[in-house]
Design a protein around this motif. Structure first.
Motif, PDB file in Angstrom:
ATOM      1  N   HIS A 181      15.817  45.259  33.728  1.00  0.00           N
ATOM      2  CA  HIS A 181      16.463  46.464  34.248  1.00  0.00           C
ATOM      3  C   HIS A 181      16.110  46.635  35.720  1.00  0.00           C
ATOM      4  CE1 HIS A 181      18.157  50.590  33.775  1.00  0.00           C
ATOM      5  NE2 HIS A 181      17.335  50.857  34.779  1.00  0.00           N
ATOM      6  N   ALA A 182      17.121  46.943  36.525  1.00  0.00           N
ATOM      7  CA  ALA A 182      16.914  47.167  37.959  1.00  0.00           C
ATOM      8  C   ALA A 182      17.360  48.572  38.325  1.00  0.00           C
ATOM      9  CB  ALA A 182      17.698  46.150  38.777  1.00  0.00           C
ATOM     10  N   ASN A 183      16.534  49.262  39.093  1.00  0.00           N
ATOM     11  CA  ASN A 183      16.908  50.527  39.713  1.00  0.00           C
ATOM     12  C   ASN A 183      17.024  50.292  41.212  1.00  0.00           C
ATOM     13  OD1 ASN A 183      17.063  52.238  37.482  1.00  0.00           O
ATOM     14  ND2 ASN A 183      14.865  52.620  37.478  1.00  0.00           N
ATOM     15  N   VAL A 184      18.197  50.581  41.755  1.00  0.00           N
ATOM     16  CA  VAL A 184      18.491  50.296  43.157  1.00  0.00           C
ATOM     17  C   VAL A 184      18.754  51.605  43.893  1.00  0.00           C
ATOM     18  CG1 VAL A 184      20.053  49.123  44.752  1.00  0.00           C
ATOM     19  CG2 VAL A 184      19.450  48.041  42.580  1.00  0.00           C
ATOM     20  N   VAL A 185      17.960  51.876  44.925  1.00  0.00           N
ATOM     21  CA  VAL A 185      18.121  53.096  45.708  1.00  0.00           C
ATOM     22  C   VAL A 185      18.563  52.708  47.116  1.00  0.00           C
ATOM     23  CG1 VAL A 185      16.994  55.156  46.607  1.00  0.00           C
ATOM     24  CG2 VAL A 185      16.337  54.257  44.365  1.00  0.00           C
ATOM     25  N   GLU A 186      19.744  53.182  47.514  1.00  0.00           N
ATOM     26  CA  GLU A 186      20.289  52.883  48.833  1.00  0.00           C
ATOM     27  C   GLU A 186      20.865  54.148  49.455  1.00  0.00           C
ATOM     28  OE1 GLU A 186      22.262  48.606  48.797  1.00  0.00           O
ATOM     29  OE2 GLU A 186      22.894  49.781  47.067  1.00  0.00           O
ATOM     30  N   ASP A 187      20.984  54.125  50.755  1.00  0.00           N
ATOM     31  CA  ASP A 187      21.503  55.284  51.481  1.00  0.00           C
ATOM     32  C   ASP A 187      22.462  54.806  52.564  1.00  0.00           C
ATOM     33  OD1 ASP A 187      21.903  57.745  52.639  1.00  0.00           O
ATOM     34  OD2 ASP A 187      19.978  57.804  53.689  1.00  0.00           O
ATOM     35  N   PRO A 188      23.764  54.610  52.218  1.00  0.00           N
ATOM     36  CA  PRO A 188      24.394  54.753  50.907  1.00  0.00           C
ATOM     37  C   PRO A 188      24.401  53.426  50.156  1.00  0.00           C
ATOM     38  CG  PRO A 188      26.058  54.361  52.547  1.00  0.00           C
ATOM     39  CD  PRO A 188      24.728  54.327  53.278  1.00  0.00           C
ATOM     40  N   SER A 189      25.035  53.401  48.968  1.00  0.00           N
ATOM     41  CA  SER A 189      25.217  52.147  48.248  1.00  0.00           C
ATOM     42  C   SER A 189      26.133  51.230  49.051  1.00  0.00           C
ATOM     43  CB  SER A 189      25.821  52.402  46.868  1.00  0.00           C
ATOM     44  OG  SER A 189      24.937  53.153  46.068  1.00  0.00           O
ATOM     45  N   GLU A 190      25.826  49.930  49.015  1.00  0.00           N
ATOM     46  CA  GLU A 190      26.623  48.989  49.794  1.00  0.00           C
ATOM     47  C   GLU A 190      27.362  48.006  48.892  1.00  0.00           C
ATOM     48  OE1 GLU A 190      24.764  47.419  53.259  1.00  0.00           O
ATOM     49  OE2 GLU A 190      23.815  49.310  53.793  1.00  0.00           O
ATOM     50  N   LEU A 191      26.718  46.941  48.436  1.00  0.00           N
ATOM     51  CA  LEU A 191      27.400  45.994  47.573  1.00  0.00           C
ATOM     52  C   LEU A 191      27.451  46.535  46.142  1.00  0.00           C
ATOM     53  CD1 LEU A 191      26.164  44.246  50.011  1.00  0.00           C
ATOM     54  CD2 LEU A 191      26.525  42.306  48.501  1.00  0.00           C
ATOM     55  N   PRO A 192      28.501  46.196  45.381  1.00  0.00           N
ATOM     56  CA  PRO A 192      28.607  46.691  44.000  1.00  0.00           C
ATOM     57  C   PRO A 192      27.571  46.043  43.089  1.00  0.00           C
ATOM     58  CG  PRO A 192      30.401  45.160  44.494  1.00  0.00           C
ATOM     59  CD  PRO A 192      29.685  45.414  45.789  1.00  0.00           C
ATOM     60  N   LEU A 193      26.703  46.855  42.490  1.00  0.00           N
ATOM     61  CA  LEU A 193      25.624  46.357  41.637  1.00  0.00           C
ATOM     62  C   LEU A 193      25.566  47.069  40.288  1.00  0.00           C
ATOM     63  CD1 LEU A 193      22.702  46.072  44.229  1.00  0.00           C
ATOM     64  CD2 LEU A 193      23.784  44.167  43.020  1.00  0.00           C
ATOM     65  N   ASP A 194      26.120  48.246  40.195  1.00  0.00           N
ATOM     66  CA  ASP A 194      25.935  49.087  39.019  1.00  0.00           C
ATOM     67  C   ASP A 194      26.544  48.479  37.762  1.00  0.00           C
ATOM     68  OD1 ASP A 194      24.878  51.786  38.292  1.00  0.00           O
ATOM     69  OD2 ASP A 194      26.913  52.029  37.525  1.00  0.00           O
ATOM     70  N   GLY A 195      25.758  48.479  36.672  1.00  0.00           N
ATOM     71  CA  GLY A 195      26.261  48.018  35.393  1.00  0.00           C
ATOM     72  C   GLY A 195      25.559  46.768  34.894  1.00  0.00           C
ATOM     73  N   PRO A 196      26.058  46.181  33.795  1.00  0.00           N
ATOM     74  CA  PRO A 196      25.429  44.977  33.228  1.00  0.00           C
ATOM     75  C   PRO A 196      25.793  43.726  33.998  1.00  0.00           C
ATOM     76  CG  PRO A 196      27.333  45.628  31.906  1.00  0.00           C
ATOM     77  CD  PRO A 196      27.172  46.680  32.960  1.00  0.00           C
ATOM     78  N   TRP A 197      24.835  42.783  34.052  1.00  0.00           N
ATOM     79  CA  TRP A 197      25.052  41.476  34.674  1.00  0.00           C
ATOM     80  C   TRP A 197      24.659  40.418  33.650  1.00  0.00           C
ATOM     81  CZ3 TRP A 197      27.532  40.850  39.192  1.00  0.00           C
ATOM     82  CH2 TRP A 197      27.683  41.982  39.989  1.00  0.00           C
ATOM     83  N   VAL A 198      25.672  39.715  33.148  1.00  0.00           N
ATOM     84  CA  VAL A 198      25.483  38.784  32.037  1.00  0.00           C
ATOM     85  C   VAL A 198      25.689  37.362  32.524  1.00  0.00           C
ATOM     86  CG1 VAL A 198      26.233  38.151  29.716  1.00  0.00           C
ATOM     87  CG2 VAL A 198      26.299  40.558  30.443  1.00  0.00           C
ATOM     88  N   GLY A 199      24.768  36.470  32.147  1.00  0.00           N
ATOM     89  CA  GLY A 199      24.857  35.073  32.522  1.00  0.00           C
ATOM     90  C   GLY A 199      25.765  34.280  31.612  1.00  0.00           C
ATOM     91  N   SER A 200      25.916  32.987  31.896  1.00  0.00           N
ATOM     92  CA  SER A 200      26.804  32.132  31.115  1.00  0.00           C
ATOM     93  C   SER A 200      26.325  31.954  29.676  1.00  0.00           C
ATOM     94  CB  SER A 200      26.927  30.759  31.790  1.00  0.00           C
ATOM     95  OG  SER A 200      25.646  30.158  31.937  1.00  0.00           O
ATOM     96  N   ASP A 201      25.032  32.208  29.436  1.00  0.00           N
ATOM     97  CA  ASP A 201      24.494  32.074  28.089  1.00  0.00           C
ATOM     98  C   ASP A 201      24.630  33.350  27.273  1.00  0.00           C
ATOM     99  OD1 ASP A 201      22.703  33.660  29.389  1.00  0.00           O
ATOM    100  OD2 ASP A 201      20.931  32.432  28.961  1.00  0.00           O
ATOM    101  N   GLY A 202      25.282  34.350  27.843  1.00  0.00           N
ATOM    102  CA  GLY A 202      25.490  35.600  27.118  1.00  0.00           C
ATOM    103  C   GLY A 202      24.340  36.578  27.252  1.00  0.00           C
ATOM    104  N   LYS A 203      23.271  36.175  27.934  1.00  0.00           N
ATOM    105  CA  LYS A 203      22.132  37.069  28.121  1.00  0.00           C
ATOM    106  C   LYS A 203      22.200  37.681  29.522  1.00  0.00           C
ATOM    107  CE  LYS A 203      19.163  34.282  25.116  1.00  0.00           C
ATOM    108  NZ  LYS A 203      17.906  33.497  25.024  1.00  0.00           N
ATOM    109  N   GLY A 204      21.578  38.817  29.673  1.00  0.00           N
ATOM    110  CA  GLY A 204      21.605  39.447  30.981  1.00  0.00           C
ATOM    111  C   GLY A 204      20.817  40.726  31.006  1.00  0.00           C
ATOM    112  N   GLY A 205      20.956  41.471  32.090  1.00  0.00           N
ATOM    113  CA  GLY A 205      20.239  42.718  32.282  1.00  0.00           C
ATOM    114  C   GLY A 205      21.152  43.784  32.829  1.00  0.00           C
TER     115      GLY A 205
END
Length: 380
Positions: A181-205
């Motif tokens: 799990h990642a918590n990202v604090v930016e002022d303001p948000s820049e690149l899109p990061l919010d949500g799940p990130w799943v790898g090719s093996d079906g696992k992710g965070g």
């Protein structure tokens, strides 16, 4: 036409083929009375538009305004229309979107009482680390399993050298590989990061992206950043095996410097950007900022930092080709270069690096030499 107007007209006109290379747009706003009465507001008209300039990765400003290009004029008016409202509500740093493009807006004050707004163009997607043109050894280091144990990694550099992109790519690449799990604090948000990130093996965070600028008190830019960081550091789910990531968008004051180190002490892998001219200077800047807080002993803080700092990646971008001739994604157009200072790498023992950090100014020469040796070893 005044000399000032004439000087703008002397600038080279931004070519259509250079539009895709725009990194920044700078435009001036004139203060005008509210038509309905009451307080003055910042608005833009065609006179202001003539003073807009764009930068495309080199030092030469281009004149954005082209009276013969109605589409360009209309698009810029639309963008600035989206800037007016947050400015008139006291915000000085925020994100806007327009026709699938995103910009980070930073507002400044001019000598005549007006404002200027710098619009930094933001990538539409977040790259994986494998897509960045950087030394393979840097990529391997950023994906090290050892970082699951926590620690602080500083990504330093001067303005506009890709620090945010490197951090964002590291976050999604690690989530896909290790989960967590990642918590990202930016002022303001820049690149899109919010949500799940799943790898090719079906696992992710999962990543929770927290736009701190939305928490600012009216007329008090920056106040939301401290609050968002304090909350994010205390909003991690409970699980074993590491895998928690805290991103500090920028270490810029005493609170953020201290919170970044506290996050590493708590066992999180903390990624933080900091403006500095070198890897060694990045450490000094963090210590200097933290030392501004009453009750903080600089020597004690250095000692704590020396035990929890994983390292510093100091980067700069080297662009390939001329503006208008570059192709591919943003990260295809530039190569990441720079220097490193790492705790456990390349023949310089951890105890030596930690000791030199703890000693501070009296051991700057050793730190600089360690950085030189490590950079040479990892430059392939």
């Amino acid at each position: 036409m005044t000399d000032r107007h004439a000087n703008f007209e002397k600038l080279p006109l931004l070519k259509d083929e250079e539009m895709g290379d725009i990194r920044d747009i700078v435009i001036q706003l004139t203060r005008r009375p509210n038509q309905a009465g009451g307080t003055e507001v910042m608005e833009m008209d065609h006179e202001d538009l003539r003073h807009a300039v764009a930068y495309v990765g080199d030092v030469i400003p281009r004149r954005f305004h082209d009276p013969n290009n109605i589409t360009r004029v209309s698009d810029l008016l639309d963008v600035l229309g989206k800037v007016n409202d947050p400015i008139n509500h006291g915000r000085r740093r925020f994100r806007i979107e327009h026709k699938g493009s995103a910009f980070r807006a930073q507002v400044g004050v001019r000598p005549d009482g007006g404002l200027d707004v710098t619009l930094r163009a933001l990538p539409r997607e977040t790259p994986h680390l494998r897509e960045l043109r950087m030394p393979d050894a840097w990529r391997t280091f950023l994906l090290s399993k050892e970082h699951l144990n926590g620690g602080l990694l500083l990504v330093s550099g001067l303005n506009g050298n890709g620090k945010t992109t490197t951090i964002a790519a590291t976050v999604i690449s690690r989530l896909q590989r290790f989960g967590g799990h990642a918590n990202v604090v930016e002022d303001p948000s820049e690149l899109p990061l919010d949500g799940p990130w799943v790898g090719s093996d079906g696992k992710g965070g999962y990543c929770a992206q927290r736009p701190a600028d939305l928490l600012d008190e009216p007329g008090q830019p920056g106040t939301g950043y401290k609050r968002a960081l304090y909350e994010a550091a205390r909003q991690f789910p409970s699980f074993t095996g590491g895998g928690t990531i805290l991103v500090v968008g920028e270490i810029r004051d005493e609170e953020t410097a201290i919170e970044a180190v506290n996050g590493a002490v708590a066992g999180h892998f903390v990624l933080a950007s900091v403006h500095s001219p070198s890897a060694v200077a990045a450490i000094d800047r963090v210590v200097g900022l933290a030392s501004r807080k009453a009750g903080v002993d600089p020597a004690a803080f250095r000692g704590q930092l020396s035990q929890h700092l994983i390292g510093v990646l100091h980067q700069r971008l080297a662009y390939h080709g001329q503006p208008g001739e570059r192709h591919g994604s943003w990260w295809d157009r530039a190569e990441v270069r720079g220097e490193v200072l790492l705790r456990d790498e390349s023949g310089v023992g951890a105890s030596k690096v930690a000791s030199a950090i703890a000693k501070g100014p009296s051991d700057q020469a050793h730190l600089a030499e360690y950085s030189r040796l490590q950079t040479e070893a990892l430059s392939g």
